[in-house]
Design an enzyme around this catalytic site. Structure first.
Site, PDB file in Angstrom:
ATOM      1  N   PRO A 159      29.282  32.887  41.086  1.00 28.82           N
ATOM      2  CA  PRO A 159      28.732  34.225  40.860  1.00 28.82           C
ATOM      3  C   PRO A 159      28.494  34.490  39.370  1.00 28.82           C
ATOM      4  CG  PRO A 159      30.897  34.313  41.960  1.00 28.82           C
ATOM      5  CD  PRO A 159      30.672  32.904  41.556  1.00 28.82           C
TER       6      PRO A 159
ATOM      7  N   GLY B   2      34.473  22.564  48.043  1.00 28.51           N
ATOM      8  CA  GLY B   2      35.834  22.670  48.576  1.00 28.51           C
ATOM      9  C   GLY B   2      36.894  22.293  47.564  1.00 28.51           C
TER      10      GLY B   2
ATOM     11  N   HIS C 122      37.131  27.634  40.566  1.00 20.86           N
ATOM     12  CA  HIS C 122      35.891  26.900  40.295  1.00 20.86           C
ATOM     13  C   HIS C 122      35.849  25.573  41.058  1.00 20.86           C
ATOM     14  CE1 HIS C 122      33.976  29.160  36.755  1.00 20.86           C
ATOM     15  NE2 HIS C 122      34.891  29.946  37.286  1.00 20.86           N
TER      16      HIS C 122
ATOM     17  N   SER D   5      48.096  43.728  29.977  1.00 17.51           N
ATOM     18  CA  SER D   5      49.208  42.779  30.153  1.00 17.51           C
ATOM     19  C   SER D   5      48.649  41.422  30.594  1.00 17.51           C
ATOM     20  CB  SER D   5      50.196  43.318  31.185  1.00 17.51           C
ATOM     21  OG  SER D   5      49.506  43.734  32.361  1.00 17.51           O
TER      22      SER D   5
ATOM     23  N   ASP E 208      43.153  43.022  30.935  1.00 18.14           N
ATOM     24  CA  ASP E 208      43.960  44.246  31.047  1.00 18.14           C
ATOM     25  C   ASP E 208      45.036  44.210  29.960  1.00 18.14           C
ATOM     26  OD1 ASP E 208      46.292  42.923  31.947  1.00 18.14           O
ATOM     27  OD2 ASP E 208      45.848  43.273  34.053  1.00 18.14           O
TER      28      ASP E 208
ATOM     29  N   ASP F  21      50.131  41.222  37.483  1.00 15.36           N
ATOM     30  CA  ASP F  21      50.522  42.532  38.030  1.00 15.36           C
ATOM     31  C   ASP F  21      49.270  43.258  38.521  1.00 15.36           C
ATOM     32  OD1 ASP F  21      49.217  43.351  35.726  1.00 15.36           O
ATOM     33  OD2 ASP F  21      51.052  43.817  34.631  1.00 15.36           O
TER      34      ASP F  21
ATOM     35  N   SER G  81      37.082  18.072  42.594  1.00 15.84           N
ATOM     36  CA  SER G  81      35.813  17.541  42.062  1.00 15.84           C
ATOM     37  C   SER G  81      35.517  18.110  40.671  1.00 15.84           C
ATOM     38  CB  SER G  81      34.656  17.822  43.027  1.00 15.84           C
ATOM     39  OG  SER G  81      34.622  19.184  43.373  1.00 15.84           O
TER      40      SER G  81
ATOM     41  N   ASP H 254      38.800  19.990  46.289  1.00 15.80           N
ATOM     42  CA  ASP H 254      38.919  18.530  46.320  1.00 15.80           C
ATOM     43  C   ASP H 254      39.029  17.937  44.925  1.00 15.80           C
ATOM     44  OD1 ASP H 254      36.398  18.938  45.339  1.00 15.80           O
ATOM     45  OD2 ASP H 254      35.398  17.520  46.673  1.00 15.80           O
TER      46      ASP H 254
ATOM     47  N   THR I 140      43.851  39.756  36.498  1.00 16.33           N
ATOM     48  CA  THR I 140      44.991  40.368  35.809  1.00 16.33           C
ATOM     49  C   THR I 140      45.502  39.423  34.719  1.00 16.33           C
ATOM     50  OG1 THR I 140      47.236  41.212  36.044  1.00 16.33           O
ATOM     51  CG2 THR I 140      46.632  39.440  37.543  1.00 16.33           C
TER      52      THR I 140
END
Ligand code: HEM
Length: 317
Positions: free
Chosen positions: A165, A74, A68, A240, A238, A245, A78, A76, A196
């Site tokens: 997204p 970038g 995020h 685990s 998942d 993994d 922020s 940085d 994972t």
């Protein structure tokens, strides 16, 4: 030939000098702090070990925080900034589900680094975030990799700069977003293997319970989880969730992906072969994940001219 080489060298130096500072990429290197803070990696590792001992959420939350941060303005740091007027990245709704344990892991690592006389106020929060993300992966059983260092911290964080997204993006929308950050579709599939680790809250997947791409037994399980506790319920990505993994990809093969954006990597024929390959070959996943997260860490790296070494990660100096 020697004179041609000299002419080229001069041309490169002159054109670099003429570029605006923001266009000159910060050269990142693993040994950036070798002389100023030689024990940096050991200090951060110890701190992350302590954070992980205190909370199982620390590692997943810190890894997510790195994404995020890097995806917006970038890498940085922020995302760490708390502005007194309330206008900052973390107060954007897309960041409201970031867990406090992730922020705390960064602050603890920064405090540990700054409590070392030699290192005090020399290491950027952005570099600490990259190191904590690596420890989150490695200490959870994932690959060890060298972290490129030398990013400076940004001074700006605004709510409206956040573009991330949504969980119902199609593969085309995902590709559009990640190609904007410089990732190929394959690199994106590898990077999303970060799922994972950790969990998601019901509001992020409840709408697709019963979706034809979802395994019916998962659907009935999730109905139970979210039906009884819609706002406080959550499910692990998942089986685990504290192990880094390739179970995430095998989960997708079985229709057991939680988020729409995860399951679509298998539902869409164009990315299915990458999922299949990572599901059957953890080594291939690890290799490609390391390349992808290293690339993530290079996005928008700031220089001494465009950034600073923040004293307190939550506030610009
Ligand atoms: C298509 C892109 C992505 C979407 C839509 C997405 C969405 C989400 C959502 C909705 C959650 C659950 C949050 C919650 O309920 O608290 C989550 C968790 C997580 N995400 Fe992503 N994510 C994406 C990409 C990434 C990337 C690139 C990384 C890291 C490289 C990442 C790392 C994580 C981790 C580790 C968690 C678990 C956090 C925890 O358990 O606290 N995600 N993500």
């Amino acid at each position: 030939m020697a004179s041609l080489g000299l002419v080229l060298l001069v041309a490169v130096v002159v054109s670099a000098a003429l570029m605006p500072p923001s266009a000159v990429a910060q050269q990142l290197t693993p040994d950036y702090y070798a002389s100023t803070c030689p024990n940096l990696e050991a200090i951060v590792r110890r701190s992350v070990q302590q954070s992980m001992a205190q909370s199982q959420i620390a590692a997943p939350a810190a890894l997510r925080l790195f994404f995020h941060d890097c995806a917006v303005m970038g890498c940085d740091a922020s995302i760490m900034i708390v502005n007194s007027n309330g206008d900052d990245e973390w107060r954007n709704t897309a960041n409201q589900s970031l867990k406090p344990e992730g922020f705390q892991a960064i602050l603890s690592a920064k405090a540990a680094v700054d409590s070392n006389q030699q290192c005090q106020y020399k290491v950027s929060c952005a570099d600490i975030m990259a190191l904590v993300a690596r420890e989150a992966v490695f200490l959870s059983g994932g690959p060890y990799y060298q972290v490129e260092l030398g990013r400076f911290d940004g001074r700006v964080s605004t709510r409206d700069s956040v573009r991330l997204p949504s969980v119902n993006f199609t593969l085309d929308q995902l590709n559009a977003f990640f190609s904007g950050l410089g990732f190929s579709q394959n690199e994106m599939v590898a990077l999303l293997g970060a799922h994972t680790l950790g969990a998601a809250d019901c509001p992020f997947f409840q709408y697709r319970i019963g979706d034809p791409s979802m395994d019916p037994s998962l659907a009935s399980q999730l109905r139970g989880t979210c039906g009884s506790n819609p706002s406080g319920g959550f499910a692990f990505f998942d089986p685990s969730p504290v192990r880094f993994d390739n179970a995430f990809y095998r989960n997708l093969q079985g229709g057991r992906g939680l988020l729409g954006t995860d399951q679509v990597l298998y539902s869409d024929q164009r990315s299915r072969s990458a999922v299949d390959s990572y599901a059957s070959n953890q080594g291939a996943f690890f290799t490609d994940f390391v390349a992808a997260i290293t690339k993530l860490g290079r996005i928008g790296a700031k220089t001494a001219a465009t950034g600073e070494i923040r004293r307190v990660c939550n506030f610009p100096n």
